[in-house]
Design a protein around this motif. Sequence first.
Motif, PDB file in Angstrom:
ATOM      1  N   LEU A 195      95.423  10.252  17.435  1.00  0.00           N
ATOM      2  CA  LEU A 195      95.964  11.456  18.306  1.00  0.00           C
ATOM      3  C   LEU A 195      95.004  12.545  18.273  1.00  0.00           C
ATOM      4  N   PHE A 196      94.923  13.108  19.550  1.00  0.00           N
ATOM      5  CA  PHE A 196      93.995  14.425  19.537  1.00  0.00           C
ATOM      6  C   PHE A 196      94.878  15.639  18.674  1.00  0.00           C
ATOM      7  N   VAL A 197      94.301  16.105  17.634  1.00  0.00           N
ATOM      8  CA  VAL A 197      95.110  16.921  16.830  1.00  0.00           C
ATOM      9  C   VAL A 197      94.404  18.401  16.861  1.00  0.00           C
ATOM     10  N   THR A 198      95.069  19.670  16.785  1.00  0.00           N
ATOM     11  CA  THR A 198      94.541  20.913  16.680  1.00  0.00           C
ATOM     12  C   THR A 198      95.440  21.549  15.504  1.00  0.00           C
ATOM     13  N   THR A 199      95.542  22.832  15.622  1.00  0.00           N
ATOM     14  CA  THR A 199      96.448  23.785  14.863  1.00  0.00           C
ATOM     15  C   THR A 199      97.185  24.647  15.537  1.00  0.00           C
ATOM     16  N   GLU A 200      98.154  25.261  15.297  1.00  0.00           N
ATOM     17  CA  GLU A 200      98.781  26.316  15.954  1.00  0.00           C
ATOM     18  C   GLU A 200      97.969  27.488  16.456  1.00  0.00           C
ATOM     19  N   PRO A 201      97.353  27.910  15.478  1.00  0.00           N
ATOM     20  CA  PRO A 201      96.331  29.198  15.756  1.00  0.00           C
ATOM     21  C   PRO A 201      95.225  28.760  16.982  1.00  0.00           C
ATOM     22  N   VAL A 202      94.749  27.645  16.766  1.00  0.00           N
ATOM     23  CA  VAL A 202      93.853  27.193  18.090  1.00  0.00           C
ATOM     24  C   VAL A 202      94.598  26.942  19.158  1.00  0.00           C
ATOM     25  N   LEU A 203      95.603  26.435  19.140  1.00  0.00           N
ATOM     26  CA  LEU A 203      96.487  26.101  20.288  1.00  0.00           C
ATOM     27  C   LEU A 203      96.755  27.654  21.306  1.00  0.00           C
ATOM     28  N   GLN A 204      97.164  28.470  20.391  1.00  0.00           N
ATOM     29  CA  GLN A 204      97.354  29.856  20.967  1.00  0.00           C
ATOM     30  C   GLN A 204      96.124  30.551  21.701  1.00  0.00           C
ATOM     31  N   ALA A 205      95.046  30.458  20.753  1.00  0.00           N
ATOM     32  CA  ALA A 205      93.938  30.883  21.182  1.00  0.00           C
ATOM     33  C   ALA A 205      93.082  30.292  22.293  1.00  0.00           C
ATOM     34  N   LYS A 206      93.178  28.992  22.127  1.00  0.00           N
ATOM     35  CA  LYS A 206      92.293  28.269  23.330  1.00  0.00           C
ATOM     36  C   LYS A 206      92.938  27.316  23.953  1.00  0.00           C
ATOM     37  N   ARG A 207      94.036  27.675  24.346  1.00  0.00           N
ATOM     38  CA  ARG A 207      95.037  26.692  25.178  1.00  0.00           C
ATOM     39  C   ARG A 207      94.216  26.244  26.199  1.00  0.00           C
ATOM     40  N   ALA A 208      93.983  27.119  27.256  1.00  0.00           N
ATOM     41  CA  ALA A 208      93.099  26.792  28.471  1.00  0.00           C
ATOM     42  C   ALA A 208      92.043  25.678  28.275  1.00  0.00           C
ATOM     43  N   ALA A 209      91.260  25.941  27.213  1.00  0.00           N
ATOM     44  CA  ALA A 209      89.908  25.104  27.155  1.00  0.00           C
ATOM     45  C   ALA A 209      90.496  23.770  26.432  1.00  0.00           C
ATOM     46  N   LEU A 210      91.696  23.681  25.601  1.00  0.00           N
ATOM     47  CA  LEU A 210      92.244  22.283  25.124  1.00  0.00           C
ATOM     48  C   LEU A 210      92.776  21.666  26.275  1.00  0.00           C
ATOM     49  N   LYS A 211      93.440  22.221  27.441  1.00  0.00           N
ATOM     50  CA  LYS A 211      93.674  21.701  28.490  1.00  0.00           C
ATOM     51  C   LYS A 211      92.552  20.968  29.378  1.00  0.00           C
ATOM     52  N   SER A 212      91.678  21.749  29.456  1.00  0.00           N
ATOM     53  CA  SER A 212      90.696  21.345  30.157  1.00  0.00           C
ATOM     54  C   SER A 212      89.969  20.109  29.535  1.00  0.00           C
ATOM     55  N   PHE A 213      89.803  20.200  28.157  1.00  0.00           N
ATOM     56  CA  PHE A 213      89.450  19.036  27.401  1.00  0.00           C
ATOM     57  C   PHE A 213      89.883  17.847  27.654  1.00  0.00           C
ATOM     58  N   LEU A 214      91.196  17.722  27.683  1.00  0.00           N
ATOM     59  CA  LEU A 214      92.175  16.849  27.792  1.00  0.00           C
ATOM     60  C   LEU A 214      91.801  16.305  29.161  1.00  0.00           C
TER      61      LEU A 214
END
Length: 269
Positions: A195-214
Amino acid sequence: TLTIGLLRAPAAAIVDLVQRRGWFKEAGVDLKPELFASAAGPKIVQALGGGAIDLSFVNSTASLLGMAGGAIPLRFISICTDPSRLFALLAAPEFDSVPKLAGKRVACTAGSGLHYFLARVLTKFNMTLKDIEFVNLPAADGQAAFVAGRVDAIVPAVNGRFYIMSTKKDTRELFTFDDFTKPPGSVQPFQNYDLFVTTEPVLQAKRAALKSFLAAYHDKGVPFLLNPATRPEALRTVTEYVNAEQKNPTDAAIMGRIMDLSGFYDAKQ
């Protein structure tokens, strides 16, 4: 910037492929890789919890164990691959059944998907980890111990399985993925996604970057691997990546088999 924890493993090789071809940069993602040793899921979870990395891919076993304590707010954001078919319990040739491992030395890495696989295998035969002498070793050390005869059986890392079978040719594949759907015991299939895994603080702070990565991984990287026209180039790149810093390189034929047995998911899936 996204800091990602990686292993020298197939899913990480696709991340590396996407990075090399500039697709993360095109998507606006500045990716910074941090390498971990093979079967290092528990350490990756700790690094996520400590903020040393923003995301990684971790097998579902290590992820769930990390969440169970409640201290690390892990979040699953995608499935990168399904390596379940690659797991196997290997044994010295004198062991022709799982029950005969009772009291014997069996190695794998605690807290990893390999550990979960071993526990599931034993359960089919009404056994637990208490019925064997469990030896907790990092993947590379366990592989060396088995080849040298210091342990009787092992659940090796993916690359290690094929290396062992080619090096210690009398090794017995005592239990593999397909055996889960056969008697005795439960016939429930084995599943253990990466699974690709992150943490709640990173999800809140870098949501757009995570979506672009995926999007870059699933829309560009995985199709490049699955497309027959580009698959040879993808396999060459993957083999180079996995073999970097390896004492026992995996040849292209074995890497092709590993990738064939791994389940990769594009955006449509």
